[in-house]
Design a protein around this motif. Structure first.
Motif, PDB file in Angstrom:
ATOM      1  N   ILE A  91       6.708 -19.464  30.185  1.00 49.93           N
ATOM      2  CA  ILE A  91       6.488 -18.368  29.228  1.00 49.93           C
ATOM      3  C   ILE A  91       5.861 -17.168  29.924  1.00 49.93           C
ATOM      4  N   ALA A  92       4.913 -17.431  30.825  1.00 47.86           N
ATOM      5  CA  ALA A  92       4.287 -16.322  31.551  1.00 47.86           C
ATOM      6  C   ALA A  92       5.289 -15.638  32.469  1.00 47.86           C
ATOM      7  N   ASP A  93       6.098 -16.429  33.164  1.00 51.17           N
ATOM      8  CA  ASP A  93       7.056 -15.867  34.117  1.00 51.17           C
ATOM      9  C   ASP A  93       8.157 -15.062  33.432  1.00 51.17           C
ATOM     10  N   ARG A  94       8.576 -15.503  32.239  1.00 59.61           N
ATOM     11  CA  ARG A  94       9.760 -14.917  31.628  1.00 59.61           C
ATOM     12  C   ARG A  94       9.486 -14.047  30.400  1.00 59.61           C
ATOM     13  N   ILE A  95       8.313 -14.199  29.755  1.00 58.52           N
ATOM     14  CA  ILE A  95       8.101 -13.488  28.490  1.00 58.52           C
ATOM     15  C   ILE A  95       6.812 -12.656  28.473  1.00 58.52           C
TER      16      ILE A  95
END
Length: 509
Positions: A91-95
């Motif tokens: 979630i951190a990497d993509r959103i």
């Protein structure tokens, strides 16, 4: 902690423009240090009283579970905490990016502790609170460590290692003080006051994070690989389908009248066990063009993964099985002072802070003469011997309460094991991962903890068919036999791993 020469203060990536530093490190490290310390305070504070709260009778403001069921719940709770680090990192990497993930993770954790602090007899607020804490920790825990690394220039490995050592000190400070404070507040059945203290701890961490945000200098502000609109649509559909399927399955199960808490923890444990089995099968049998060397290293890693899971299965019984022993069978007097059962949970982080520099210096001195399989084997033997000690204590406890010094000895021996296994876990995972799976494999190490916690929680059921000393001896035998097997096959594993040297890092939990 690892030894490292700190460079003089100066400008660079991650340094603040005003030139102020935190023990010679970027000022942002102080922000992350404080946030993590208070988050760990909330986590270890809750963990120190959760099992005894679940098992306390309603007359004592608890939920009235059997100790075996409470142990299973604590095991599954701990397992899910480590499992959700994988989607949390994604979630951190993509959103969201790491910075917002840490903030919202901390906020959700705080809401979870507040839910548990609501002084009502219904368990609904407890289950909601645990669910929120699991979700929030998945967002915060993996991403705050990423932010620490990004405070430093890429080529500044020495100062980064020293910075992580300070960061890990914050973890253990929070873990040490939390059981003392929360355990004292929760005495005499004031459980919700203890849960409230955990909520205050997370609130203080969030406050420090917000006030110190400017010192982070943009670290983690944006996701590294943001989703495209098409990908975002696919993710929303997938999450919706999975959520609906799980909700429908649970609803149908409940409708049959067969859904019980014990059965639910068993199903969750089976699902958690299936995750690494499926993942390793996917790597080894999928078409990923693995070289023979990569395939050999992966097979070696599976043995180390199993060894680590067995280690955590025993080691992470501290907040359940050993906590019940402290409550029921121990004379809780230390140096003439009466302590709470939860206070025994502070022994572990205290010993870690004392012995980390000793073991770090030892591994540097021994160098490549001690291999990773040998360190894992030693860890398993140590954690096994700690339960031999527990078996002796449990045998003596059949005729009356035993001294708390038995638990002190158990935790001391276990820490010797942890400092032999935990520091090299992430390093060896990175070293043995196939090139195509380098990033993903980092989360696999935490799945070993998840598997160990889940299975360890289920072992409490053995107490229904065997004596307490026999229970401890059985788990001790499993760990020691696994350790001796690793010792016997060390040469073979080293050949499969092509091992020469694996640098040690401080342990992170």
């Amino acid at each position: 902690m690892m030894n490292s020469h700190a460079h003089p203060c100066g400008r660079g990536a991650g340094m603040t423009t005003e030139g102020r530093t935190f023990f010679g490190h970027p000022r942002g490290l102080a922000t992350l240090f404080g946030t993590e310390m208070w988050e760990r305070f909330s986590w270890y504070g809750l963990r120190a009283i959760l099992a005894t709260f679940l098992a306390a009778s309603p007359a004592h403001q608890g939920l009235g579970m059997s100790e075996q069921t409470a142990q299973a719940v604590v095991g599954v709770y701990g397992a899910l905490i480590y499992l959700v680090a994988l989607p949390g990192g994604w979630i951190a990497d993509r959103i969201l990016g790491a910075r917002r993930s840490v903030f919202w993770g901390g906020f959700v954790i705080m809401c979870g502790h507040i839910s548990m602090a609501v002084p009502v007899s219904s368990g609904a607020f407890v289950w909601l609170g645990l669910l929120l804490i699991i979700a929030g920790t998945g967002l915060l825990k993996p991403n705050i460590s990423v932010m620490v690394g990004k405070l430093y220039p890429e080529d500044d490995d020495g100062r980064r290692d020293a910075g992580f050592s300070l960061f890990y000190l914050g973890i253990n400070l929070g873990a040490f003080f939390a059981p003392l404070v929360v355990g004292w507040l929760a005495r005499d059945d004031r459980w919700h006051l203890g849960f409230g203290a955990a909520a205050v701890g997370m609130a203080l961490g969030l406050l420090q994070y917000v006030l110190g945000r400017r010192h982070l200098r943009g670290v983690g502000d944006r996701p590294g690989m943001p989703l495209t609109p098409r990908e975002r649509g696919r993710v929303i559909r997938l999450v919706s389908v999975v959520t609906a399927a799980v909700a429908s399955a649970l609803g149908a199960w409940a409708a049959t009248g067969a859904l019980t808490l014990d059965r639910f923890t068993v199903v969750v444990t089976v699902v958690i066990l299936a995750v690494p089995v499926g993942y390793f099968a996917y790597i080894l049998f999928g078409s990923h063009d693995l070289t023979e060397d990569e395939r050999s290293r992966m097979k070696a890693y599976i043995w180390l993964f199993v060894a680590a899971a067995i280690f955590w299965m025993v080691y992470d019984l501290a907040p359940s099985k050993l906590l019940f022993f402290a409550q029921n069978d121990t004379d809780l007097t230390l140096f003439g002072v009466r302590i709470q059962p939860a206070t025994t949970q502070s022994f572990n982080p205290l010993f870690i802070m004392i012995f980390v520099p000793v073991f770090a210096a030892l591994w540097v001195r021994l160098g490549t003469r001690v291999s990773t399989p040998q360190k894992f084997a030693f860890a398993l033997v140590m954690v096994g011997l700690s339960f031999v000690v527990m078996a002796a204590a449990a045998s003596l406890a059949e005729t009356g309460k035993v001294s708390v010094w038995w638990l002190v000895l158990v935790y001391l021996v276990q820490v010797f094991g942890e400092l032999s296994l935990s520091p090299v876990g992430l390093s060896v995972t990175t070293k043995l991962a196939p090139r195509a799976f380098k990033g993903q494999m980092l989360g696999i190490w935490f799945i070993a903890v998840s598997v160990g916690d889940a299975v360890g929680g289920q072992t409490g059921r053995l107490s229904q068919v065997m004596s307490e000393p026999a229970y401890y001896l059985l788990l001790a035998a499993m760990a020691i036999v696994a350790g001796l097997a690793l010792f016997l096959f060390t040469r073979r594993l080293r050949a499969m791993m092509s091992e020469h040297h694996v640098p040690a890092e401080p342990p992170i939990r």
